[in-house]
Design an enzyme around this catalytic site. Structure first.
Site, mmCIF file in Angstrom:
data_model
loop_
_atom_site.group_PDB
_atom_site.id
_atom_site.type_symbol
_atom_site.label_atom_id
_atom_site.label_comp_id
_atom_site.label_asym_id
_atom_site.label_seq_id
_atom_site.Cartn_x
_atom_site.Cartn_y
_atom_site.Cartn_z
ATOM 1 C CB CYS A 225 0.215 -12.026 -86.287
ATOM 2 S SG CYS A 225 -1.334 -11.152 -85.971
ATOM 3 C CB CYS B 252 -2.251 -9.817 -82.625
ATOM 4 S SG CYS B 252 -3.764 -10.627 -83.234
ATOM 5 C CB CYS C 282 -1.631 -14.898 -84.880
ATOM 6 S SG CYS C 282 -1.921 -13.817 -83.461
ATOM 7 C CB CYS D 92 -6.006 -12.940 -84.822
ATOM 8 S SG CYS D 92 -4.596 -13.152 -85.938
ATOM 9 C CG ASP E 262 -65.002 -14.442 -92.064
ATOM 10 O OD1 ASP E 262 -63.925 -14.482 -91.445
ATOM 11 O OD2 ASP E 262 -66.110 -14.350 -91.507
#
Length: 538
Positions: free
Chosen positions: A21, A24, A117, A120, A353
């Site tokens: 894409c 990218c 793409c 990605c 306790d």
């Protein structure tokens, strides 16, 4: 115009032809101008096509001294941003004057915009944009958190690492042939590009709330891509030591394991086992979930316990609850409600306790509140919260309640065994006694005890002999079989066992000192000498 240079053309051409894409492509060209990623995808793709179609190249000054002009410098300036953009890694690209023939792969470029793409998997395409910003804002508003800023986080499928590595090798072959250098570490990460695109959109949907790099409030998104999950499987054959099953992980193919394997596998081996460039997917990643998370808030104080039938924490034996409540629950319930937290972790400086009271200034305690939806409280509000706790039960009382930092929590435990605690015990003796029989105890100082793990706690504590010190004692005669014993001891001393001896497991003990059997009937903690949290005036 995009901030690209002539030397980027072979990379752009190669990646577009491979099915990457537009965003990218910018990542692989190491573009750090955030506005370039925020531009609409179709506009970026249009600019990239124009860029590689342009046969004009920058003129380079030759040895004869001819002047040069660089057309791409004006392109760099066109998308320059303000200084607010954070610095980022830059590419190590050597200058080149070679041109790229745009005819190569021209057919493959025609339908790039409609394809998912190959790197990605759609994350930087349709998966991010205004629609996702609306979903994020709706999720945040619905959960009603209190925050001033937020940080975005994203969980990506591990196979994206494999696909990026494949495309990097694909580009690497091309740039080597043209005498260029591309460092994989300089490629902009998908997560970083995603945040650049989404930050402004989310801020707009939330009415101006700043999306920053670090914030106590986080909005996380998880993406999956089942179609390509098998992309990582070949790495398990080449690097089996990187993929080891663990109890908490559903899959061995974690992002960290995949990255480690990619660092080990050779380029030649990788190219033998995985396509380069990657195969085009049929669909984009799926957004699985949007989760909001606020960092823990820590609150501390001191508590008094006035009841001899109240455990510090819920008392459950063999799956059966023995007492209806506990100190922890009585304190935590109003605090959880006020902070709207999902849960808590309770800790204290020691514990008493179930039949022991805690008097005086009380015992220091702290709570970690998990994922609080409200986190800001003024002093008056904290004081009101303290009063709410104290009115809710007559069994406990809280003082010095305050919000503290995570780092301050450690002060409660620092040197815990060197601290001192003061007790008052009502002691019974089998043999009748007079005042004179017990008065010598007042003179005993710095008495060292050897305490073997008591029988009553042996089921939850390791068997060991622990040395503890009784710093001082004082006695108050009651009658011929009873007296009050005051003690100042090293923290961690078992007081009950010091009195009755625990069948000889604690030596010396009160039975030995008085030469008669003795037992403890009542015990109160008078003080826990830890100077934290700081006192708050009433």
């Amino acid at each position: 115009m995009l901030p690209l240079k002539e030397k980027d053309k072979p990379i752009v051409q190669k990646l577009l032809s491979a099915g990457c894409c537009a965003r990218c492509v910018l990542r692989f060209c190491c573009v750090t101008v955030q506005a370039a990623f925020r531009q609409a995808q179709h506009e970026t793709l249009k600019d990239l096509r124009a860029f590689i179609a342009d046969k004009e190249t920058s003129k380079v000054q030759d040895s004869t001294g001819q002047s040069s002009t660089c057309e791409t410098e004006s392109q760099d300036a066109a998308l320059s941003e303000s200084d607010a953009d954070p610095p980022c890694k830059r590419a190590k690209l050597d200058p080149t004057t070679e041109t790229v023939q745009s005819e190569e792969g021209s057919d493959a470029l025609e339908n790039v915009e409609s394809r998912v793409c190959v790197v990605c998997l759609g994350i930087l395409q349709d998966s991010c944009g205004p629609d996702l910003a609306v979903k994020i804002a709706e999720t945040v508003k619905a959960q009603n958190y209190q925050f001033d800023t937020l940080v975005l986080s994203i969980s990506l499928p591990a196979q994206l690492c494999v696909r990026e590595h494949s495309c990097w090798l694909h580009v690497k072959k091309e740039v080597r042939a043209k005498s260029l250098v591309l460092d994989k570490d300089d490629i902009i990460q998908v997560k970083e590009a995603f945040k650049w695109i989404m930050q402004g959109l989310v801020t707009k949907e939330l009415g101006g709330v700043a999306v920053v790099g670090k914030s106590p409030f986080e909005v996380g998104m998880e993406f999956t891509h089942p179609e390509t999950e098998s992309d990582c499987h070949f790495l398990a054959k080449s690097c089996p030591d990187c993929f080891k099953a663990t109890k908490n992980k559903q899959s061995v193919f974690t992002r960290m394991a995949v990255v480690k394997a990619l660092e080990k596998i050779s380029d030649a081996r990788f190219l033998q086992m995985y396509p380069c460039p990657p195969v085009e997917p049929s669909c984009s990643c799926t957004l699985q979930d949007i989760k909001c998370l606020h960092v823990s808030v820590f609150i501390a104080g001191r508590y008094n316990k006035f009841c001899r039938s109240l455990p510090q924490t819920p008392w459950v034996i063999d799956g059966e609850r023995r007492m209806e409540s506990s100190v922890e629950e009585l304190i935590a319930a109003p605090i959880l409600s006020a902070f709207r937290a999902d849960g808590f972790n309770f800790s204290s400086s020691g514990r008493e306790d179930v039949d022991v009271r805690t008097l005086g200034n009380g015992r220091p305690f702290a709570m970690e509140l998990l994922n609080p939806h409200r986190s800001r409280f003024g002093r008056a509000e904290i004081k009101q919260l303290q009063e709410t706790i104290n009115k809710s039960s007559d069994k406990v009382r809280v003082r010095d309640l305050q919000i503290v930092s995570r780092e301050a929590m450690s002060r409660m435990k620092e040197g815990e065994e060197e601290k001192t605690k003061t007790y008052t015990a009502l002691v019974w003796t089998q043999r009748a006694i007079e005042k004179e029989d017990i008065s010598f105890i007042n003179d005993i100082k710095e008495l060292t005890l050897d305490q073997k793990t008591p029988l009553r706690v042996l089921h939850r504590r390791a068997l060991a002999i622990r040395q503890r010190v009784v710093h001082s004692m004082n006695v108050r005669f009651v009658d011929s079989h009873h007296f009050y014993l005051g003690l100042k001891t090293q923290a961690g001393t078992y007081i009950k066992e010091f009195v009755h001896g625990d069948f000889g497991r604690t030596k010396p003990n009160v039975c030995e000192l008085l030469k008669t059997d003795a037992d403890i009937l009542e015990l109160d903690v008078e003080s826990v000498d830890v100077d934290w949290p700081p006192p708050i005036p009433e």
